[in-house]
Design an enzyme around this catalytic site. Structure first.
Site, PDB file in Angstrom:
ATOM      1  CG  PHE A 271      43.626  39.173  40.342  1.00 32.72           C
ATOM      2  CD1 PHE A 271      42.740  38.194  40.168  1.00 32.72           C
ATOM      3  CD2 PHE A 271      44.185  39.731  41.590  1.00 32.72           C
ATOM      4  CE1 PHE A 271      41.956  37.732  41.446  1.00 32.72           C
ATOM      5  CE2 PHE A 271      43.301  39.232  42.715  1.00 32.72           C
ATOM      6  CZ  PHE A 271      42.448  38.100  42.612  1.00 32.72           C
ATOM      7  CD  GLU A 272      44.481  46.694  40.369  1.00 29.46           C
ATOM      8  OE1 GLU A 272      43.385  47.109  39.735  1.00 29.46           O
ATOM      9  OE2 GLU A 272      45.495  47.250  40.692  1.00 29.46           O
ATOM     10  CB  VAL A 273      39.445  41.531  44.548  1.00 28.30           C
ATOM     11  CG1 VAL A 273      37.972  42.034  45.207  1.00 28.30           C
ATOM     12  CG2 VAL A 273      39.460  40.508  43.466  1.00 28.30           C
TER      13      VAL A 273
END
Ligand code: GDP
Ligand code: MN
Length: 381
Positions: A271-273
Site C-alpha cells: 500500500f502506498e499513496v
C-alpha cells in the site's frame, strides 16, 4: 379516409418526432456519462469535528492522480478482487484512472475484465527492457550464486530472480514509465488486498493539500538477511549528499541510535499513496542510483519497502509522511483496522478490531506513535 395531401408533411413531422423521442429517451441506447462528481462523504476527522455540514461539498475536486498496479496476466483474478474493493469503498465516487504495468504484454482477457471493473480510464503498459534487466555493472554469475545461497537458507523469495527485478522496478522505475509521467500522485494496489472501511477522504487530496509525499497503513520489521549491506550503502549516500538530508526527518523511526544502525523498520509498500514528483526528484534519483550502483538488488534481495521507507525517513520531513489510520486495509497476512469504534461505525467498517496489527510485537507502528507523541488507543500498552 385518405389524409389530404396538404397535411402529409405534419404527419411526417409527427412520425419523425416520435422516433426521435424514442431514440433519445428510451431504453438502453442512452449512455449517461458516469460522473466524477457524485457526493463524497467528508473525511473522518472532519466528520467527527462537525466541520463539514454537507457531505459532498467540493466533490468536484479531483487531484491529478492514478492508481497503479504491477501485475502478470496470471494475477487477473487476484487483482480483480483488489479493484472491486477499491471501487466499492472509494473510487466509484471519483473515477480515478488506473495504470497497469507488466514486464510482458497484457493479454485481452486481462484488459477486458479490468477495464470493466475500473470506473476511471484504464491504461496498459509494458515495462521497457532497461527497467527489468541486469545493469551492465552487475556480475550475473555472482547474482546467481547469491540466489542459490539464499534459497538454501530458505529466505523468503531468496531464490527468485523475477522478484528481484520486481523490487528494483518498484524502487527505481515505475514512476518513470511513460504512462505515469502526466500524473502527480499514485496509489499502489497489489493483488489480493482488501479495504474494510469506506475511504472518507480522498487520500490524494489529503497528500496534496498538506504537502505530504508518502504514506502508509502498516509498518513492520524487514528480514535482515535480505538487506545485510543496505544500511552501510545508505550511510555512504548520506555522507556524500548532506544537502539532501533535511532537519526534522524521520531518522528516529528507522534508527535507535541516530543513524548508526538500522532497526529494520519499514512501511509496508504494497500500500502506498505518494507523490510521483518526489520519486522523480533529484534527491530520490541520487538516492536510488547510489543504491543501484552497488548491485545490492541482485547480490542481496533488497525490497522496495525498505528502499522507499528509508528514502522517506531520511529525505523528507517527518510531517511529510502520513499514517492513514482510517484506511482499513488487508494484504496477506496482516490487517490494519481502526481501534476507534465510532470511526468503524461512521465508515461502515467490517473488520475485526482484534485483527489490528498496529501494536503487535512485529509491527513498527508503536514507534511511529512514539515519534509523534501520540497517545495509543485505550487498552494498548
Ligand atoms: P509480495 O507481496 O512481496 O508477496 O509480492 P507479490 O507477489 O504480491 O508481488 C508484488 C507485486 O509485483 C504484485 O503487484 C505482483 O503482481 C507484482 N509482480 C511480482 N512478480 C512479478 C513479475 O514477475 N512480473 C510482473 N509483471 N509483476 C510481478
Ligand atoms: Mn503482494
Amino acid at each position: 379516409m385518405p389524409v389530404p395531401v396538404r397535411y402529409t408533411r405534419y404527419l411526417l413531422f409527427a412520425i419523425v418526432g416520435f422516433f426521435l423521442f424514442f431514440f433519445l429517451f428510451s431504453g438502453t441506447s442512452i449512455s449517461i456519462p458516469t460522473s466524477p462528481s457524485k457526493p463524497i462523504s467528508p473525511s473522518y476527522e472532519e466528520f467527527r469535528a462537525h466541520k463539514v455540514q454537507t457531505p459532498g461539498a467540493n466533490s468536484t475536486f479531483r487531484v491529478n492522480a492514478t492508481f497503479v498496479t504491477l501485475a502478470r496476466n496470471s494475477d487477473i483474478w487476484d487483482i480483480s478482487k483488489s479493484i472491486r474493493t477499491i471501487e466499492d469503498r472509494f473510487n466509484h465516487n471519483y473515477n480515478y484512472d488506473w495504470v497497469f504495468l507488466n514486464d510482458q504484454d497484457f493479454d485481452d482477457d486481462f484488459k477486458k475484465l479490468t477495464t470493466s471493473l475500473v470506473s476511471g480510464t484504464t491504461y496498459y503498459g509494458r515495462i521497457p527492457k532497461e527497467h527489468w534487466s541486469y545493469p551492465d555493472w552487475v556480475d550475473q554469475e555472482k547474482a546467481r550464486k547469491a540466489r542459490e545461497e539464499m534459497g538454501r537458507k530458505n529466505i523468503i523469495y531468496g531464490e527468485s530472480e523475477s522478484y528481484r527485478h520486481m523490487c528494483r522496478f518498484e524502487s527505481g522505475f515505475f514512476f518513470h514509465h511513460p504512462l505515469m509521467l502526466n500524473y502527480e500522485y499514485y496509489w499502489r494496489v497489489e493483488p489480493n488486498i482488501e479495504l474494510f472501511c469506506d475511504v472518507g477522504t480522498d487520500p490524494f487530496r489529503l497528500l496534496k493539500e498538506n504537502n505530504k509525499m508518502y504514506s502508509f497503513v502498516i509498518s513492520l520489521y524487514e528480514y535482515h538477511e535480505t538487506i545485510p549491506s543496505l544500511w552501510s550503502t545508505v550511510k555512504e549516500f548520506i555522507k556524500g549528499h548532506p544537502e539532501h538530508i533535511p532537519k526534522g526527518n524521520a531518522m528516529d523511526f528507522i534508527s535507535e541510535d541516530s543513524g548508526k544502525t538500522y532497526n529494520n523498520c519499514h512501511f509496508w509498500s504494497n500500500f502506498e499513496v505518494g507523490s510521483l514528483d518526489w520519486l522523480r526528484s533529484q534527491e530520490y534519483t541520487d538516492y536510488f542510483s547510489a543504491l543501484d550502483q552497488t548491485g545490492g538488488f541482485f547480490y542481496e534481495r533488497w525490497g522496495d519497502a525498505p528502499v522507499h521507507s528509508i528514502a522517506a525517513s531520511i529525505l523528507l520531513k517527518k510531517e511529510q509522511i502520513h499514517f492513514f489510520n482510517d484506511i482499513a486495509y488487508y494484504h496477506p497476512p496482516f490487517t490494519h483496522c481502526p481501534s476507534d469504534e465510532q470511526a468503524r461505525l461512521d465508515l461502515r467498517c467490517h473488520c475485526n478490531p482484534n485483527d489490528n496489527f498496529d501494536f503487535r510485537g512485529y509491527s513498527c507502528t508503536s514507534r511511529w506513535y512514539k515519534l509523534n507523541g501520540w497517545k495509543k488507543p485505550p487498552g494498548v500498552k
